[in-house]
Design a protein around this motif. Sequence first.
Motif, PDB file in Angstrom:
ATOM      1  N   ILE A 142      80.273   4.043  81.575  1.00 18.65           N
ATOM      2  CA  ILE A 142      81.105   4.309  80.395  1.00 18.65           C
ATOM      3  C   ILE A 142      80.556   3.542  79.188  1.00 18.65           C
ATOM      4  N   GLY A 143      80.146   2.308  79.406  1.00 13.62           N
ATOM      5  CA  GLY A 143      79.558   1.513  78.321  1.00 13.62           C
ATOM      6  C   GLY A 143      78.275   2.132  77.795  1.00 13.62           C
ATOM      7  N   GLU A 144      77.451   2.622  78.718  1.00 14.74           N
ATOM      8  CA  GLU A 144      76.193   3.253  78.298  1.00 14.74           C
ATOM      9  C   GLU A 144      76.472   4.532  77.507  1.00 14.74           C
ATOM     10  N   ILE A 145      77.438   5.307  77.956  1.00 11.28           N
ATOM     11  CA  ILE A 145      77.819   6.531  77.236  1.00 11.28           C
ATOM     12  C   ILE A 145      78.355   6.177  75.851  1.00 11.28           C
ATOM     13  N   ALA A 146      79.154   5.112  75.793  1.00 12.68           N
ATOM     14  CA  ALA A 146      79.704   4.684  74.499  1.00 12.68           C
ATOM     15  C   ALA A 146      78.581   4.269  73.548  1.00 12.68           C
ATOM     16  N   LEU A 147      77.591   3.546  74.059  1.00 17.70           N
ATOM     17  CA  LEU A 147      76.465   3.148  73.209  1.00 17.70           C
ATOM     18  C   LEU A 147      75.694   4.367  72.699  1.00 17.70           C
ATOM     19  N   ILE A 148      75.499   5.334  73.561  1.00 13.40           N
ATOM     20  CA  ILE A 148      74.791   6.555  73.150  1.00 13.40           C
ATOM     21  C   ILE A 148      75.593   7.298  72.091  1.00 13.40           C
ATOM     22  N   MET A 149      76.909   7.383  72.291  1.00 14.36           N
ATOM     23  CA  MET A 149      77.757   8.075  71.311  1.00 14.36           C
ATOM     24  C   MET A 149      77.744   7.345  69.963  1.00 14.36           C
ATOM     25  N   ILE A 150      77.791   6.029  70.002  1.00 11.11           N
ATOM     26  CA  ILE A 150      77.740   5.260  68.756  1.00 11.11           C
ATOM     27  C   ILE A 150      76.416   5.515  68.034  1.00 11.11           C
ATOM     28  N   GLY A 151      75.333   5.546  68.787  1.00  4.72           N
ATOM     29  CA  GLY A 151      74.022   5.830  68.193  1.00  4.72           C
ATOM     30  C   GLY A 151      73.971   7.211  67.562  1.00  4.72           C
ATOM     31  N   ILE A 152      74.525   8.189  68.260  1.00  7.45           N
ATOM     32  CA  ILE A 152      74.539   9.556  67.723  1.00  7.45           C
ATOM     33  C   ILE A 152      75.394   9.625  66.468  1.00  7.45           C
ATOM     34  N   LEU A 153      76.559   8.984  66.498  1.00  2.94           N
ATOM     35  CA  LEU A 153      77.440   9.004  65.328  1.00  2.94           C
ATOM     36  C   LEU A 153      76.796   8.306  64.129  1.00  2.94           C
ATOM     37  N   LEU A 154      76.102   7.212  64.384  1.00  7.09           N
ATOM     38  CA  LEU A 154      75.392   6.531  63.292  1.00  7.09           C
ATOM     39  C   LEU A 154      74.296   7.426  62.706  1.00  7.09           C
ATOM     40  N   ALA A 155      73.567   8.095  63.580  1.00 10.52           N
ATOM     41  CA  ALA A 155      72.507   8.989  63.108  1.00 10.52           C
ATOM     42  C   ALA A 155      73.097  10.138  62.288  1.00 10.52           C
ATOM     43  N   LEU A 156      74.227  10.681  62.733  1.00 13.30           N
ATOM     44  CA  LEU A 156      74.886  11.751  61.979  1.00 13.30           C
ATOM     45  C   LEU A 156      75.356  11.260  60.614  1.00 13.30           C
ATOM     46  N   GLN A 157      75.901  10.056  60.586  1.00 15.49           N
ATOM     47  CA  GLN A 157      76.379   9.497  59.317  1.00 15.49           C
ATOM     48  C   GLN A 157      75.222   9.305  58.336  1.00 15.49           C
ATOM     49  N   VAL A 158      74.125   8.777  58.823  1.00  8.80           N
ATOM     50  CA  VAL A 158      72.951   8.584  57.964  1.00  8.80           C
ATOM     51  C   VAL A 158      72.439   9.937  57.471  1.00  8.80           C
ATOM     52  N   ASN A 159      72.410  10.917  58.355  1.00 12.61           N
ATOM     53  CA  ASN A 159      71.952  12.252  57.973  1.00 12.61           C
ATOM     54  C   ASN A 159      72.880  12.867  56.926  1.00 12.61           C
ATOM     55  N   ASN A 160      74.193  12.728  57.122  1.00 10.45           N
ATOM     56  CA  ASN A 160      75.151  13.272  56.153  1.00 10.45           C
ATOM     57  C   ASN A 160      74.990  12.607  54.788  1.00 10.45           C
ATOM     58  N   GLN A 161      74.816  11.298  54.787  1.00 12.58           N
ATOM     59  CA  GLN A 161      74.622  10.596  53.520  1.00 12.58           C
ATOM     60  C   GLN A 161      73.339  11.063  52.834  1.00 12.58           C
ATOM     61  N   ASN A 162      72.307  11.299  53.614  1.00 10.63           N
ATOM     62  CA  ASN A 162      71.045  11.776  53.050  1.00 10.63           C
ATOM     63  C   ASN A 162      71.216  13.176  52.461  1.00 10.63           C
ATOM     64  N   GLU A 163      71.942  14.040  53.152  1.00 10.97           N
ATOM     65  CA  GLU A 163      72.177  15.394  52.643  1.00 10.97           C
ATOM     66  C   GLU A 163      72.988  15.364  51.349  1.00 10.97           C
ATOM     67  N   VAL A 164      73.991  14.501  51.286  1.00 12.21           N
ATOM     68  CA  VAL A 164      74.801  14.374  50.069  1.00 12.21           C
ATOM     69  C   VAL A 164      73.932  13.867  48.921  1.00 12.21           C
ATOM     70  N   ARG A 165      73.083  12.899  49.199  1.00 12.73           N
ATOM     71  CA  ARG A 165      72.190  12.361  48.169  1.00 12.73           C
ATOM     72  C   ARG A 165      71.245  13.443  47.660  1.00 12.73           C
ATOM     73  N   LYS A 166      70.686  14.236  48.578  1.00 14.65           N
ATOM     74  CA  LYS A 166      69.778  15.307  48.167  1.00 14.65           C
ATOM     75  C   LYS A 166      70.515  16.353  47.332  1.00 14.65           C
ATOM     76  N   SER A 167      71.742  16.676  47.718  1.00 11.85           N
ATOM     77  CA  SER A 167      72.536  17.639  46.942  1.00 11.85           C
ATOM     78  C   SER A 167      72.827  17.097  45.545  1.00 11.85           C
ATOM     79  N   ASN A 168      73.192  15.829  45.473  1.00 12.09           N
ATOM     80  CA  ASN A 168      73.467  15.220  44.167  1.00 12.09           C
ATOM     81  C   ASN A 168      72.214  15.184  43.297  1.00 12.09           C
ATOM     82  N   ASP A 169      71.077  14.899  43.908  1.00 10.55           N
ATOM     83  CA  ASP A 169      69.816  14.905  43.163  1.00 10.55           C
ATOM     84  C   ASP A 169      69.508  16.302  42.633  1.00 10.55           C
ATOM     85  N   LEU A 170      69.775  17.313  43.452  1.00  5.92           N
ATOM     86  CA  LEU A 170      69.521  18.689  43.037  1.00  5.92           C
ATOM     87  C   LEU A 170      70.445  19.090  41.886  1.00  5.92           C
TER      88      LEU A 170
END
Length: 143
Positions: free
Chosen positions: A26-54
């Motif tokens: 369960i701990g390992e799954i939680a760590l993987i989920m946290i990693g995925i959520l962090l990656a999604l958050q970074v990706n979303n922020q990058n997409e918003v930044r690119k949209s704002n730049d455009l």
Amino acid sequence: MIKFFGKIRKNLLLNNKVSKYLPYAIGEIALIMIGILLALQVNNQNEVRKSNDLVTTYEQNIALELKTDILRLKEMDSIRTIWNNSLLAYVKYYNSENVDMHILKRKSDSAFTDLRILHTSTYSIQDLISTGNLKLFPMDKKM
């Protein structure tokens, strides 16, 4: 890091310690989920930044095109004023008593020059419409 978790998992399963393996899993799954959520958050922020730049780029291009159109309008207004004065001089000379045909012809040539047609710059707006990027602008900026 992967070897470390692999050794722990292997030891727990080999020693039949399922009760201890379950919290580990369960701990390992939680760590993987946290990693995925962090990656999604970074990706979303990058997409918003690119949209704002455009959006900023479109705004700058539209402003530049409008400034260019204003300069063209001012130039055309100056030309129209000169043309109007030439036309008035032609009419005044035409209505005078001593009309010389050569002078009248010269005044006619300067008075009846072609007027330019204003062609506005709408490249950025056309690009916004054709690419569907108009949706990037919030509603308050569209009005």
